[in-house]
Design a protein around this motif. Structure first.
Motif, PDB file in Angstrom:
ATOM      1  N   GLY A 182       0.810  -1.217   0.000  1.00 43.40           N
ATOM      2  CA  GLY A 182       0.000   0.000   0.000  1.00 43.40           C
ATOM      3  C   GLY A 182       0.842   1.266   0.000  1.00 43.40           C
ATOM      4  O   GLY A 182       0.474   2.269  -0.632  1.00 43.40           O
ATOM      5  N   VAL A 183       1.969   1.234   0.710  1.00 44.93           N
ATOM      6  CA  VAL A 183       2.869   2.395   0.725  1.00 44.93           C
ATOM      7  C   VAL A 183       3.409   2.648  -0.677  1.00 44.93           C
ATOM      8  O   VAL A 183       3.513   3.801  -1.125  1.00 44.93           O
ATOM      9  CB  VAL A 183       4.019   2.176   1.729  1.00 44.93           C
ATOM     10  N   GLY A 184       3.740   1.562  -1.397  1.00 47.57           N
ATOM     11  CA  GLY A 184       4.213   1.710  -2.770  1.00 47.57           C
ATOM     12  C   GLY A 184       3.145   2.312  -3.673  1.00 47.57           C
ATOM     13  O   GLY A 184       3.439   3.175  -4.506  1.00 47.57           O
ATOM     14  N   ILE A 185       1.900   1.877  -3.498  1.00 46.84           N
ATOM     15  CA  ILE A 185       0.788   2.415  -4.285  1.00 46.84           C
ATOM     16  C   ILE A 185       0.583   3.898  -3.980  1.00 46.84           C
ATOM     17  O   ILE A 185       0.383   4.719  -4.882  1.00 46.84           O
ATOM     18  CB  ILE A 185      -0.515   1.636  -3.992  1.00 46.84           C
ATOM     19  N   TRP A 186       0.624   4.255  -2.700  1.00 50.46           N
ATOM     20  CA  TRP A 186       0.457   5.665  -2.295  1.00 50.46           C
ATOM     21  C   TRP A 186       1.545   6.532  -2.933  1.00 50.46           C
ATOM     22  O   TRP A 186       1.268   7.614  -3.454  1.00 50.46           O
ATOM     23  CB  TRP A 186       0.501   5.769  -0.786  1.00 50.46           C
ATOM     24  N   HIS A 187       2.772   6.029  -2.900  1.00 46.12           N
ATOM     25  CA  HIS A 187       3.891   6.761  -3.501  1.00 46.12           C
ATOM     26  C   HIS A 187       3.677   6.939  -5.004  1.00 46.12           C
ATOM     27  O   HIS A 187       3.900   8.025  -5.559  1.00 46.12           O
ATOM     28  CB  HIS A 187       5.192   5.989  -3.228  1.00 46.12           C
ATOM     29  N   LEU A 188       3.205   5.877  -5.664  1.00 50.39           N
ATOM     30  CA  LEU A 188       2.946   5.939  -7.097  1.00 50.39           C
ATOM     31  C   LEU A 188       1.853   6.949  -7.437  1.00 50.39           C
ATOM     32  O   LEU A 188       1.998   7.765  -8.358  1.00 50.39           O
ATOM     33  CB  LEU A 188       2.539   4.552  -7.604  1.00 50.39           C
ATOM     34  N   VAL A 189       0.764   6.917  -6.666  1.00 48.18           N
ATOM     35  CA  VAL A 189      -0.351   7.838  -6.926  1.00 48.18           C
ATOM     36  C   VAL A 189       0.094   9.286  -6.760  1.00 48.18           C
ATOM     37  O   VAL A 189      -0.283  10.161  -7.550  1.00 48.18           O
ATOM     38  CB  VAL A 189      -1.542   7.524  -5.993  1.00 48.18           C
ATOM     39  N   ARG A 190       0.904   9.560  -5.751  1.00 50.99           N
ATOM     40  CA  ARG A 190       1.400  10.917  -5.541  1.00 50.99           C
ATOM     41  C   ARG A 190       2.267  11.365  -6.722  1.00 50.99           C
ATOM     42  O   ARG A 190       2.191  12.519  -7.148  1.00 50.99           O
ATOM     43  CB  ARG A 190       2.191  10.997  -4.227  1.00 50.99           C
ATOM     44  N   ARG A 191       3.068  10.462  -7.257  1.00 45.03           N
ATOM     45  CA  ARG A 191       3.883  10.819  -8.426  1.00 45.03           C
ATOM     46  C   ARG A 191       3.014  11.107  -9.643  1.00 45.03           C
ATOM     47  O   ARG A 191       3.259  12.055 -10.393  1.00 45.03           O
ATOM     48  CB  ARG A 191       4.864   9.685  -8.743  1.00 45.03           C
ATOM     49  N   LEU A 192       1.990  10.265  -9.830  1.00 42.53           N
ATOM     50  CA  LEU A 192       1.090  10.491 -10.960  1.00 42.53           C
ATOM     51  C   LEU A 192       0.385  11.834 -10.841  1.00 42.53           C
ATOM     52  O   LEU A 192       0.171  12.535 -11.829  1.00 42.53           O
ATOM     53  CB  LEU A 192       0.054   9.363 -11.038  1.00 42.53           C
ATOM     54  N   GLY A 193       0.026  12.198  -9.608  1.00 37.99           N
ATOM     55  CA  GLY A 193      -0.634  13.470  -9.379  1.00 37.99           C
ATOM     56  C   GLY A 193       0.255  14.659  -9.690  1.00 37.99           C
ATOM     57  O   GLY A 193      -0.239  15.757  -9.981  1.00 37.99           O
ATOM     58  N   ARG A 194       1.580  14.436  -9.656  1.00 39.44           N
ATOM     59  CA  ARG A 194       2.517  15.508 -10.002  1.00 39.44           C
ATOM     60  C   ARG A 194       2.843  15.510 -11.495  1.00 39.44           C
ATOM     61  O   ARG A 194       3.694  16.273 -11.943  1.00 39.44           O
ATOM     62  CB  ARG A 194       3.814  15.351  -9.199  1.00 39.44           C
ATOM     63  N   GLY A 195       2.169  14.617 -12.237  1.00 39.30           N
ATOM     64  CA  GLY A 195       2.361  14.586 -13.679  1.00 39.30           C
ATOM     65  C   GLY A 195       3.490  13.699 -14.146  1.00 39.30           C
ATOM     66  O   GLY A 195       3.866  13.729 -15.325  1.00 39.30           O
ATOM     67  N   GLU A 196       4.054  12.884 -13.246  1.00 39.14           N
ATOM     68  CA  GLU A 196       5.123  11.976 -13.647  1.00 39.14           C
ATOM     69  C   GLU A 196       4.543  10.757 -14.343  1.00 39.14           C
ATOM     70  O   GLU A 196       3.337  10.485 -14.282  1.00 39.14           O
ATOM     71  CB  GLU A 196       5.941  11.557 -12.413  1.00 39.14           C
ATOM     72  N   THR A 197       5.404   9.987 -15.000  1.00 39.19           N
ATOM     73  CA  THR A 197       4.948   8.783 -15.695  1.00 39.19           C
ATOM     74  C   THR A 197       4.689   7.667 -14.684  1.00 39.19           C
ATOM     75  O   THR A 197       5.115   7.733 -13.525  1.00 39.19           O
ATOM     76  CB  THR A 197       5.998   8.287 -16.704  1.00 39.19           C
ATOM     77  N   ALA A 198       3.995   6.627 -15.146  1.00 38.86           N
ATOM     78  CA  ALA A 198       3.629   5.516 -14.268  1.00 38.86           C
ATOM     79  C   ALA A 198       4.708   4.442 -14.199  1.00 38.86           C
ATOM     80  O   ALA A 198       4.509   3.414 -13.560  1.00 38.86           O
ATOM     81  CB  ALA A 198       2.309   4.888 -14.730  1.00 38.86           C
ATOM     82  N   ASP A 199       5.841   4.644 -14.868  1.00 33.20           N
ATOM     83  CA  ASP A 199       6.944   3.698 -14.733  1.00 33.20           C
ATOM     84  C   ASP A 199       7.400   3.666 -13.282  1.00 33.20           C
ATOM     85  O   ASP A 199       7.615   4.717 -12.668  1.00 33.20           O
ATOM     86  CB  ASP A 199       8.121   4.118 -15.625  1.00 33.20           C
ATOM     87  N   ARG A 200       7.582   2.475 -12.759  1.00 33.67           N
ATOM     88  CA  ARG A 200       7.915   2.351 -11.330  1.00 33.67           C
ATOM     89  C   ARG A 200       9.320   2.866 -11.047  1.00 33.67           C
ATOM     90  O   ARG A 200      10.269   2.545 -11.770  1.00 33.67           O
ATOM     91  CB  ARG A 200       7.787   0.895 -10.894  1.00 33.67           C
ATOM     92  N   ASP A 201       9.451   3.639  -9.969  1.00 37.31           N
ATOM     93  CA  ASP A 201      10.769   4.129  -9.604  1.00 37.31           C
ATOM     94  C   ASP A 201      11.440   3.135  -8.665  1.00 37.31           C
ATOM     95  O   ASP A 201      10.904   2.080  -8.340  1.00 37.31           O
ATOM     96  CB  ASP A 201      10.682   5.531  -8.991  1.00 37.31           C
ATOM     97  N   THR A 202      12.651   3.490  -8.213  1.00 36.80           N
ATOM     98  CA  THR A 202      13.437   2.569  -7.381  1.00 36.80           C
ATOM     99  C   THR A 202      12.716   2.213  -6.093  1.00 36.80           C
ATOM    100  O   THR A 202      12.709   1.049  -5.671  1.00 36.80           O
ATOM    101  CB  THR A 202      14.806   3.203  -7.055  1.00 36.80           C
ATOM    102  N   PHE A 203      12.082   3.210  -5.444  1.00 37.79           N
ATOM    103  CA  PHE A 203      11.380   2.968  -4.188  1.00 37.79           C
ATOM    104  C   PHE A 203      10.248   1.962  -4.386  1.00 37.79           C
ATOM    105  O   PHE A 203      10.088   1.031  -3.592  1.00 37.79           O
ATOM    106  CB  PHE A 203      10.823   4.287  -3.652  1.00 37.79           C
ATOM    107  N   GLU A 204       9.468   2.132  -5.443  1.00 35.32           N
ATOM    108  CA  GLU A 204       8.329   1.245  -5.689  1.00 35.32           C
ATOM    109  C   GLU A 204       8.783  -0.171  -6.017  1.00 35.32           C
ATOM    110  O   GLU A 204       8.192  -1.149  -5.536  1.00 35.32           O
ATOM    111  CB  GLU A 204       7.466   1.809  -6.812  1.00 35.32           C
ATOM    112  N   ARG A 205       9.845  -0.294  -6.810  1.00 34.24           N
ATOM    113  CA  ARG A 205      10.357  -1.630  -7.136  1.00 34.24           C
ATOM    114  C   ARG A 205      10.891  -2.334  -5.898  1.00 34.24           C
ATOM    115  O   ARG A 205      10.685  -3.540  -5.709  1.00 34.24           O
ATOM    116  CB  ARG A 205      11.436  -1.537  -8.220  1.00 34.24           C
TER     117      ARG A 205
END
Length: 224
Positions: free
Chosen positions: A60-83
């Motif tokens: 869930g923490v990874g999903i939250w981090h991803l959603v916040r990035r998407l909200g800033r206009g970043e791409t949905a490619d997973r970053d190091t933290f999410e992986r």
């Protein structure tokens, strides 16, 4: 028009972020209650369900981090933290699978019976209702944003719903019949789900899919 659209997008991403946080805190509470009463009542299914909830917190923490990035206009490619979060999640699910399998087999061989499964019934019923509400709103937000990532998260929440149904059937079955093996069988089914979730997490960490169902068949890279 453009400003209105941007404001609406920001509102939807805030909702998605809030839903991710609610999922994290709900799983924390559910994990504490389930592990506590599972250990106290000697019910493997409830205990395993609780540990599964704790592992879901990492995801869930990874999903939250991803959603916040998407909200800033970043791409949905997973970053190091999410992986990395996905790898930890996958490893934890595999460990849980091994522990549940060993405990369930031992329980079946020894003919172990829980003291009671009342708390398993209560926890599973609360979880079924909660997961259905989360699925509804995650799907609604994900559809509005046309977001494969958020729709994939909703699909993963459906897996949690299925786990809750398994716990309910095992707990209710024992409470009605007194057949101790039902608790162990329930934990075996939870172990199967844990293995599948662990494999899914490692696949997502390698970029092989976006998770849990074909709801996101277009892949994460299609977003933005």
């Amino acid at each position: 028009m453009f400003c209105n659209k941007m404001l609406e997008l920001q509102r939807l991403y805030r909702q998605a972020s809030l839903l991710a946080l609610i999922t994290i805190y709900y799983n924390l509470g559910e994990g504490v209650v389930s592990v506590w009463f599972g250990a106290g009542d000697e019910t493997i299914a409830l205990f395993g369900f609780g540990v599964d909830s704790f592992v879901e917190v990492i995801s869930g923490v990874g999903i939250w981090h991803l959603v916040r990035r998407l909200g800033r206009g970043e791409t949905a490619d997973r970053d190091t933290f999410e992986r990395q979060a996905l790898r930890v999640t996958g490893g934890a699910f595999y460990l849980l699978t091994a522990g549940l399998l060993a405990t369930a087999v031992l329980s079946l061989l020894q003919g172990h019976q829980p003291q009671t499964t009342r708390w398993g019934i209560i926890v599973s019923l609360v979880s079924i209702v909660s997961m259905q509400v989360l699925i509804h709103f995650k799907t609604k937000v994900g559809t509005a944003l046309n977001s494969p990532a958020i729709l994939a998260d909703a699909a993963c929440t459906r897996t949690c719903l299925r786990l809750s149904v398994v716990l309910l059937l095992a707990s209710l079955g024992y409470q009605l019949t007194g057949i101790g093996s039902l608790d162990a069988i329930g934990s075996l089914v939870i172990a199967v789900f844990s293995f599948l979730e662990g494999r899914e997490a490692f696949q997502k960490a390698r970029g092989l899919g976006c998770g849990c169902s074909c709801a996101c068949g277009t892949g994460l890279k299609s977003e933005h």
